[in-house]
Write an enzyme that holds these catalytic residues in place. Structure first.
Site, PDB file in Angstrom:
ATOM      1  N   LYS A 157       0.504  -0.988  -0.096  1.00  0.00           N
ATOM      2  CA  LYS A 157      -0.252   0.277  -0.189  1.00  0.00           C
ATOM      3  C   LYS A 157       1.073   1.376   0.381  1.00  0.00           C
ATOM      4  O   LYS A 157       2.190   1.318   0.703  1.00  0.00           O
ATOM      5  CB  LYS A 157      -1.355   0.234   0.988  1.00  0.00           C
ATOM      6  N   ASP A 182      -0.037  -0.304  -4.743  1.00  0.00           N
ATOM      7  CA  ASP A 182      -1.478  -0.319  -4.693  1.00  0.00           C
ATOM      8  C   ASP A 182      -0.880   1.560  -4.449  1.00  0.00           C
ATOM      9  O   ASP A 182      -1.085   1.512  -3.569  1.00  0.00           O
ATOM     10  CB  ASP A 182      -2.662  -0.864  -3.688  1.00  0.00           C
ATOM     11  N   LYS A 253     -13.793  -6.596  -8.559  1.00  0.00           N
ATOM     12  CA  LYS A 253     -14.147  -6.698  -6.905  1.00  0.00           C
ATOM     13  C   LYS A 253     -15.690  -7.003  -7.033  1.00  0.00           C
ATOM     14  O   LYS A 253     -16.056  -5.985  -7.138  1.00  0.00           O
ATOM     15  CB  LYS A 253     -13.507  -5.828  -5.498  1.00  0.00           C
TER      16      LYS A 253
END
Length: 330
Positions: A157, A182, A253
């Site tokens: 992240k 990400d 997702k």
């Protein structure tokens, strides 16, 4: 064949430690669970509200309650089609859509993958394990622990600040792991090509959502050494044509898509556009991962570590072994 909503409820699940991303830290996750029943068969589905989109678990539950009377006299397939029109994409529709898929499979005595038209039974897949935001040193420790636990694909992240230091630290902590990152829409003011080239030197193989939704054209002139994958910029199948020219892949997702029905459409659209597929998840239990796991068989990158980040999962949940996610051993 009439369908009854047996239950729509909010459940709270503790996170192991905390999950930290650019938008904040989570010590728990609230999920919404839908259960539908018809002639003794029960289908179940779970969705995780996307708080950054303004979703709320209680409101998602209420959406399910409002939709239930409209599908009461229908069969599972017809009800599922109507739910696509009644409920907007998001966690509520995901929970109800997947509950109806589960119900249809149980009524027919089949597995979900068979009802979804897959060629064969799903098999274990390498899954990413998320390295939460922290100091470079803390992230290096997380990475070392994850690699020691057998994870071979780590998802880092990032925030747009000190990203290279964080990635370098993770590479030091897990020298043998594959890395993806990400960026969480944080690179809009950066030299995107320079950032991508720097991360390529650390062996990063994919960058997720480098720019904000709506700013995707910033990627148009950039020929980066690492593929860009759309996350927030690709919510439904209709988005693929709009963003396909700027990305090399899409992260599907089920919570974003609003269920397996739309997720399968996105995958078909991505295939038709020549885009790679990633299948991701929110923090969730294995109930939410079950339909995503079916779709993950088509993916280049799999990021289904939601249950592995919880303090505990549902009984009989997915197994995480040697960096792979697979059905429970029975």
């Amino acid at each position: 064949m009439a369908i009854q909503l047996k239950s729509a409820r909010v459940e709270r699940w503790a996170v192991a430690g905390s999950s930290v991303i650019a938008r904040g830290a989570n010590n728990f996750v609230d999920v919404v669970v839908a259960e539908v029943e018809s002639e003794g068969a029960i289908g179940r589905g779970e969705g995780t509200p996307a708080y950054y989109l303004g979703e709320d678990a209680a409101a998602c539950r209420d959406q399910i309650l409002l939709a239930a009377p409209h599908i009461a006299d229908l069969d599972a397939a017809t009800a599922r089609a109507l739910v696509q029109e009644l409920v907007a994409p998001g966690a509520a529709r995901n929970a109800l859509d997947c509950a109806l898929w589960d119900l249809a499979a149980k009524q027919r005595g089949l597995r979900l993958w068979q009802v979804a038209g897959c060629d064969g039974a799903p098999t274990a897949r390498v899954t990413a394990f998320t390295i939460s935001l922290g100091t470079p040193g803390a992230m290096a420790e997380q990475a070392a622990t994850a690699e020691a636990d057998g994870y071979r694909l780590l998802k880092i992240k990032l925030t747009g600040e000190d990203d290279r230091l964080r990635v370098a630290a993770v590479r030091t902590g897990a020298p043998e792991a594959r890395l993806i990152v990400d960026a969480n829409e944080s690179w809009g003011q950066l030299d995107i090509l320079a950032e991508a080239e720097a991360l390529a030197d650390f062996g990063v193989e994919m960058i997720e959502q480098p720019v904000a939704v709506g700013a995707d054209a910033l990627l148009d002139p950039i020929y980066a050494p690492i593929p860009f994958v759309a996350d927030e910029s690709c919510q439904t199948a209709a988005d693929v044509a709009r963003i396909g020219a700027f990305y090399d892949g899409v992260n599907i997702k089920l919570d974003k898509a609003g269920g397996l029905t739309e997720a399968l459409r996105i995958a078909d659209a991505a295939d038709a556009a020549g885009l790679s597929i990633m299948v991701g998840c929110m923090l969730s239990t294995s109930l939410a991962i079950a339909p995503a796991f079916v779709l993950a068989q088509r993916a280049r990158w799999v990021d289904l570590d939601g249950p592995a980040l919880l303090a505990r999962d549902r009984e009989g949940g997915f197994e995480f072994r040697e960096g792979r996610i697979g059905p429970p051993v029975v």
